[in-house]
Motif scaffolding. Structure first.
Motif, PDB file in Angstrom:
ATOM      1  N   PHE A   6      40.720  49.229  63.818  1.00 59.71           N
ATOM      2  CA  PHE A   6      40.066  49.950  64.903  1.00 59.71           C
ATOM      3  C   PHE A   6      38.567  49.706  64.799  1.00 59.71           C
ATOM      4  O   PHE A   6      37.812  50.537  64.291  1.00 59.71           O
ATOM      5  N   LEU A  62      37.473  45.316  76.399  1.00 61.04           N
ATOM      6  CA  LEU A  62      36.949  45.670  75.075  1.00 61.04           C
ATOM      7  C   LEU A  62      35.568  45.069  74.845  1.00 61.04           C
ATOM      8  O   LEU A  62      34.782  45.575  74.051  1.00 61.04           O
ATOM      9  N   PRO A  67      35.797  57.270  69.707  1.00 57.12           N
ATOM     10  CA  PRO A  67      37.037  56.516  69.445  1.00 57.12           C
ATOM     11  C   PRO A  67      38.031  56.629  70.596  1.00 57.12           C
ATOM     12  O   PRO A  67      38.781  55.679  70.855  1.00 57.12           O
ATOM     13  N   TYR A 119      37.050  54.048  73.206  1.00 53.89           N
ATOM     14  CA  TYR A 119      37.372  52.686  72.758  1.00 53.89           C
ATOM     15  C   TYR A 119      38.887  52.457  72.785  1.00 53.89           C
ATOM     16  O   TYR A 119      39.359  51.377  73.133  1.00 53.89           O
ATOM     17  N   ARG A 120      39.644  53.474  72.416  1.00 53.18           N
ATOM     18  CA  ARG A 120      41.098  53.319  72.436  1.00 53.18           C
ATOM     19  C   ARG A 120      41.586  53.073  73.877  1.00 53.18           C
ATOM     20  O   ARG A 120      42.459  52.234  74.118  1.00 53.18           O
ATOM     21  N   TYR A 170      41.028  49.610  74.883  1.00 54.21           N
ATOM     22  CA  TYR A 170      42.046  48.756  74.244  1.00 54.21           C
ATOM     23  C   TYR A 170      43.346  48.822  75.041  1.00 54.21           C
ATOM     24  O   TYR A 170      43.992  47.803  75.307  1.00 54.21           O
ATOM     25  N   MET A 213      40.063  44.136  67.753  1.00 53.88           N
ATOM     26  CA  MET A 213      40.694  45.456  67.683  1.00 53.88           C
ATOM     27  C   MET A 213      42.200  45.303  67.803  1.00 53.88           C
ATOM     28  O   MET A 213      42.687  44.572  68.659  1.00 53.88           O
ATOM     29  N   ASP A 214      42.893  45.966  66.910  1.00 49.67           N
ATOM     30  CA  ASP A 214      44.357  45.937  66.973  1.00 49.67           C
ATOM     31  C   ASP A 214      44.833  47.329  66.584  1.00 49.67           C
ATOM     32  O   ASP A 214      44.639  47.756  65.444  1.00 49.67           O
ATOM     33  N   LEU A 215      45.432  48.030  67.533  1.00 54.47           N
ATOM     34  CA  LEU A 215      45.841  49.410  67.244  1.00 54.47           C
ATOM     35  C   LEU A 215      47.344  49.513  66.990  1.00 54.47           C
ATOM     36  O   LEU A 215      47.945  50.561  67.203  1.00 54.47           O
ATOM     37  N   LEU A 271      42.320  59.372  65.938  1.00 55.06           N
ATOM     38  CA  LEU A 271      41.680  58.102  66.310  1.00 55.06           C
ATOM     39  C   LEU A 271      40.435  57.848  65.460  1.00 55.06           C
ATOM     40  O   LEU A 271      40.194  56.738  64.980  1.00 55.06           O
ATOM     41  N   TYR A 313      41.426  56.608  62.057  1.00 58.35           N
ATOM     42  CA  TYR A 313      41.774  55.182  62.009  1.00 58.35           C
ATOM     43  C   TYR A 313      40.505  54.325  61.981  1.00 58.35           C
ATOM     44  O   TYR A 313      40.441  53.294  61.313  1.00 58.35           O
ATOM     45  N   MET A 314      39.498  54.772  62.724  1.00 60.14           N
ATOM     46  CA  MET A 314      38.241  54.037  62.748  1.00 60.14           C
ATOM     47  C   MET A 314      37.557  54.102  61.376  1.00 60.14           C
ATOM     48  O   MET A 314      37.078  53.098  60.863  1.00 60.14           O
ATOM     49  N   THR A 334      39.372  51.986  58.889  1.00 63.27           N
ATOM     50  CA  THR A 334      39.042  50.566  59.061  1.00 63.27           C
ATOM     51  C   THR A 334      37.730  50.255  58.344  1.00 63.27           C
ATOM     52  O   THR A 334      37.614  49.255  57.632  1.00 63.27           O
TER      53      THR A 334
END
Lengths: 362, 395
Positions: A3, A72, A276, A279-280, A283, B1-3, B300, B303-304, B307
Motif C-alpha cells: 500500500f 493512481l 489511505p 488512495y484505496r 486503486y 500499489m497492490d492491495l 487501511l 496496511y500503509m 508497508t
C-alpha cells in the motif's frame, strides 16, 4: 500487498507540485479574486503551463494522445492542486471528463484534439444521491438548463439531461452554450447555470448506456473532490501551524498553548486517516474493482469531515485575521466548504455505505 | 500499489482460519480475564495457541513463532478476531515487551524470557506509572541502588495491568539519584515472587481486579535483568511505548470485527422497531456508519504503515496519531451500540443481541473507555501530534 505509491508516481507528483507552487501562489489567488470580482476574463498562462506537462491526458490511453497512466498516478496530483487551491479544473478535466471520455467509443479524435489544444472541461447536470443520483437539468422548449455547474466557462462541457424518461449524456462546446454565472462563496470554482440545446450532434450516450457513464462520472467526481479536500486540509493546517508559531500573546507563541495544539492535532489525525481511504478508492477505480461505490463513499466522507474540521479549527486558531478577505485562509476554506458538500456530503455517502454494508452482510 | 494478498498469504489465512475455528473456545466458556480463575483459563488457551505455533506468528521459530512477516501477522489477527478469540492475557509481554526485547535484549535475555512469554507460562505486567508520575512519566521516583551482583528496587508502581496475577514485571527505576527527568533511568525485568514485592489488586469499573498497585521494598534484581543498559531506561521505554501506541498492541481487526457486529445490531434493531425501518439518515444510524468507516480507515492506514515498516521506515510520531484514532474509534463504536440498546444497555446479562451478548457491548464499552487514558493519555498524544507532525512550539 503493497500500500504505497511507486517512486515514479511520487516523482511525477512532486514535479507537478513544483509547477503548481510557482504558478499558484496566494498572490496569484488574490489576483484571480480581483479579476473575478471585476468579471474579467482569465489569464491562460497558468493553465497552459500545467496542461503543457501532459497532465490533462494523464489517464487517457497513449494512442488517443494521453500519457496512458492510471488514476493512481493522478490522485496525488489532484491532492496537490487542492493544496494550492488551484482555480482551474485540473482534476475535473483530467480525472473526471477525460478519464471517462477515454472509454467512450467514437470520441477518439475529439479527445486527442482537446488534449492537444490544452482545453479545460467540466461535468454537470446530476446530483449525488445515496440511493440514486438525481438529474438536475430542466428542459423547456428544447432548451436545457443545467444549474450549479462548476467551472462553467470550461471549453468542453459534459452534461446530463433526461428526455422522454431516458438519461442522455451530451458533450457540448463552450461556443454552443449560454452561461449565467451564479454568485457563490468560492468565486474561483465559477458556478453557473448552462443553457444549451441537446441535439443529435452533441449526444454521446443515452438510456442505460448513459446511466452507466453518469454513474462512473459521479464516482470520479466524488473521488477527485475527496483528493482535493485532502490537499486543502493539509494546506489549511500548514498555514495555521505557521501562523500560531509566529503569533505571540502573553509573551509566547499561541501555538504553545494546549487548547490550540489540541484543535490542530485533532484535525491532523482526521487527515492522517482519510488519506489511505482516498488512495484505496483510486486503486479500486484504476483496477476496475467491484467495490467502487463503497470505497468512494469511504473516501469522500472521511475527506469531507477532515477538511470541514480543518477549516473550523484553522479559522478559530487564527482569530480575527482568518476572518478577513485580505488574508490567505479564506481561499482554501471556501473551496473546502464547497467541495465538502459537492458530489455527496459526508452524511449522504455514509447513508450509501450503510446500504451497501447491510446488503453484503445479510 | 497492490492491495491484494498473495496465494501464499491466502493459504496462510485459510490455515489460521481452519485451526482457529476448531480451537477457539466458545463465547463465555472462559471466565473473566480479570479474576484468578479466568486468568488461568486464559493462560491455558495461550498454551494451546503456543503448542500449535499460533501464539506469536511473527517471531523466530526458535522462540515459538513462524517467522512470518508483518502482513501475515495482520492476517492472523484478522482471523483471530473473526473467530471470536479471547483477549490475550499475555498481551503486555508479547505485544509490548517482546518488540523491546528483540531490539535491546541480550541473547541470554531473549532465550530466557521469550519462549515462556509466548507459551503463557510467564505473564508480564508493566511497572511504569507511579502515584505522582502518570502523564509526566519522567518524574518517576522509584529507585534502584547498586548492590553486589545486581540492584535493590524501592518504591511504588501503580495501574499495572494484569498486575494482580502476573508472574513478572517490566519497569523503569531511577538508578542515578542525581540525574533528573529522562536521564538516569534504567529498565528492569523483575520476578514478582522476589521477597519485598507486595501486590495490592485494584478493582476496575466493573468490580474486577484488572490492575494493581505494586510496592517494592529492597527487591533484588540481578545485573542480567537490566534491559538495554544502565541509564538507558527512557530510550528503551520509548521503544515499548511506540509498540503500545502503534499497531502492535491494537491490530485493526479488533475494530473492524466489532464494527461488523455493530452494523448487524443496527439491522436487527431496525427490524425489531419495525415501523421505523432502517433510516440511514437517522442520527444513530449515522453514528454506526461513522464507527464502521473509522474502523475500516484504521485498517487501511495500518496496511500503509505495515508497508512502510516492511520497507525499512521507522514509525515515529504517527504512533501517537494512531493511538488517538483507535482509542476514540473504540469508544465511539461501543457508544453507538449502547445507544441502540437504549435502556437495555446497562443490563449485565447475556441475551444475544446482534451476534454478541448484551453484556459484551457493555464490557466492551467499559474496556474502550480506558483506551484514551492508558498508553499515554490522548491529551499527551495530541501534544505529540501538534509538536512533531505539525511543528508547533513546545510549551
Amino acid at each position: 500487498m503493497r500500500f504505497s505509491f511507486t517512486d515514479e508516481q511520487l516523482a511525477f507528483r512532486s514535479a507537478v507540485a513544483d509547477v503548481l507552487s510557482d504558478w499558484c501562489t496566494p498572490a496569484d489567488l488574490h489576483a484571480r479574486y480581483v479579476e473575478l470580482n471585476a468579471e474579467a476574463g482569465r489569464s491562460h498562462a497558468r493553465w497552459n503551463a500545467l496542461a503543457g506537462l501532459g497532465v490533462t491526458g494523464l489517464v487517457v490511453p497513449e494512442h488517443l494522445g494521453g500519457l496512458g497512466l492510471t488514476d493512481l498516478d493522478l490522485i496525488g496530483i489532484a491532492e496537490e492542486a487542492g493544496a494550492v487551491v488551484l482555480p482551474e479544473p485540473l482534476a475535473t478535466t483530467a480525472g473526471v471528463v477525460f478519464g471517462t471520455l477515454g472509454s467512450v467509443p467514437g470520441m477518439e479524435e475529439r479527445l486527442a484534439a482537446a488534449i492537444d489544444d490544452l482545453m479545460t472541461a467540466t461535468f454537470g447536470g446530476v446530483d449525488f444521491g445515496a440511493e440514486r443520483h438525481r438529474v438536475s437539468t430542466t428542459l423547456n422548449e428544447g432548451i436545457a438548463s443545467t444549474p450549479r455547474v462548476a467551472h462553467c466557462h470550461a471549453d468542453l462541457l459534459l452534461l446530463v439531461v433526461v428526455i422522454d424518461g431516458a438519461t442522455e449524456l451530451h458533450l457540448v462546446d463552450r461556443e454552443e452554450v449560454t452561461v449565467d454565472a451564479t454568485p457563490a462563496l468560492d468565486l474561483t470554482r465559477e458556478l453557473g447555470t448552462i443553457h444549451w440545446r441537446p441535439t443529435e450532434g452533441t449526444l454521446l450516450a443515452s438510456g442505460s448506456h448513459a446511466d452507466r457513464f453518469v454513474e462512473q462520472l459521479v464516482e470520479r467526481s466524488a473521488l477527485y473532490a475527496a483528493a482535493e479536500l485532502l490537499g486543502l486540509c493539509q494546506a489549511m493546517l500548514t498555514l495555521t501551524a505557521s501562523y500560531v508559531t509566529e503569533r505571540k500573546q502573553f509573551g509566547v507563541p499561541v501555538g504553545s498553548f494546549q487548547a490550540v495544539k489540541h484543535h490542530l492535532a485533532g484535525a491532523r489525525v482526521r487527515l492522517e486517516f482519510a488519506r489511505p481511504a482516498v488512495y484505496r478508492a483510486a486503486y479500486t477505480l484504476a483496477n476496475g474493482e467491484p467495490t467502487l461505490a463503497h470505497d468512494v463513499s469511504m473516501a469522500k466522507s472521511l475527506a469531507a469531515d477532515a477538511a470541514d474540521e480543518a477549516a473550523r479549527v484553522s479559522l478559530q486558531c487564527h482569530g480575527a485575521i482568518g476572518y478577513t478577505y485580505e488574508y490567505d485562509l479564506h481561499f482554501a476554506m471556501k473551496r473546502a466548504w464547497g467541495l465538502s458538500a459537492a458530489w455527496g456530503d459526508a452524511r449522504s455517502h455514509r447513508a450509501r455505505i450503510l446500504d451497501l454494508v447491510v446488503e453484503s452482510r445479510s | 500499489m497492490d492491495l491484494t494478498f498473495s496465494p501464499d498469504q491466502e493459504a496462510f489465512r485459510m490455515e489460521a482460519r481452519t485451526w482457529l475455528q476448531a480451537n477457539v473456545p466458545s463465547p463465555g466458556s472462559l471466565r473473566s480475564l480479570d479474576t484468578a480463575e479466568g486468568f488461568e483459563d486464559h493462560r491455558a488457551f495461550e498454551r494451546t495457541l503456543f503448542e500449535a505455533q499460533w501464539s506469536v506468528v511473527s517471531w523466530p521459530k526458535a522462540f515459538g513463532g513462524r517467522e512470518v512477516g508483518i502482513m501475515e501477522w495482520l492476517i492472523f489477527e484478522e482471523e483471530y478476531y473473526r473467530a471470536g478469540g479471547p483477549r490475550r492475557v499475555s498481551q503486555n509481554g508479547i505485544f509490548l515487551l517482546a518488540p523491546t526485547l528483540f531490539e535491546f535484549g541480550t541473547d541470554a535475555q531473549q532465550s530466557r524470557y521469550l519462549p515462556a512469554m509466548a507459551s503463557g507460562e510467564e505473564i508480564w505486567c508493566q511497572g511504569w506509572s507511579e502515584p505522582d508520575a502518570g502523564s509526566d512519566l519522567a518524574s518517576i521516583r522509584s529507585r534502584a541502588t547498586k548492590t553486589e551482583g545486581g540492584w535493590l528496587l524501592t518504591g511504588q508502581k501503580t495501574w499495572c495491568s494484569r498486575g494482580a496475577f502476573a508472574h513478572r514485571c517490566f519497569g523503569i527505576f531511577r538508578t542515578d539519584p542525581s540525574a533528573e527527568r529522562h536521564r538516569g533511568l534504567t529498565y528492569f525485568l523483575i520476578d514478582m515472587a522476589t521477597p519485598g514485592v507486595t501486590v495490592r489488586p485494584i478493582a476496575q469499573l466493573d468490580g474486577e481486579t484488572g490492575f494493581a498497585e505494586v510496592f517494592f521494598d529492597d527487591v533484588f534484581v540481578s545485573d542480567e535483568d537490566v534491559l538495554g543498559g544502565i541509564g538507558e531506561g527512557w530510550k528503551v521505554a520509548m521503544a515499548t511505548a511506540g509498540s503500545e501506541r502503534g499497531i502492535s498492541l491494537r491490530s485493526p481487526a479488533r475494530y473492524t470485527e466489532a464494527a461488523g457486529k455493530l452494523i448487524d445490531l443496527l439491522a436487527a434493531h431496525s427490524q425489531e422497531v419495525g415501523a421505523l425501518g432502517l433510516d440511514p439518515r437517522g442520527a444513530i444510524a449515522d453514528d454506526v456508519v461513522k464507527a464502521y468507516v473509522d474502523a475500516e480507515a484504521y485498517k487501511l492506514h495500518t496496511y500503509m504503515t505495515a508497508t512502510k515498516v516492511r520497507e525499512g521506515h521507522k514509525v515515529g510520531a504517527e504512533a501517537s496519531a494512531t493511538k488517538i484514532f483507535w482509542s476514540e474509534t473504540d469508544v465511539n463504536l461501543h457508544q453507538a451500540a449502547l445507544r441502540l440498546l437504549g435502556p437495555d444497555a446497562e443490563l449485565m446479562v447475556p441475551n444475544g443481541h446482534g451476534g454478541l451478548d448484551l453484556s459484551d457491548w457493555l464490557d466492551g464499552y467499559l474496556f474502550a473507555l480506558s483506551g484514551p487514558i492508558y498508553a499515554g493519555t490522548n491529551e499527551i498524544q495530541r501534544n505529540v501530534v501538534a509538536e512533531r507532525m505539525l511543528g508547533l512550539p513546545r510549551a
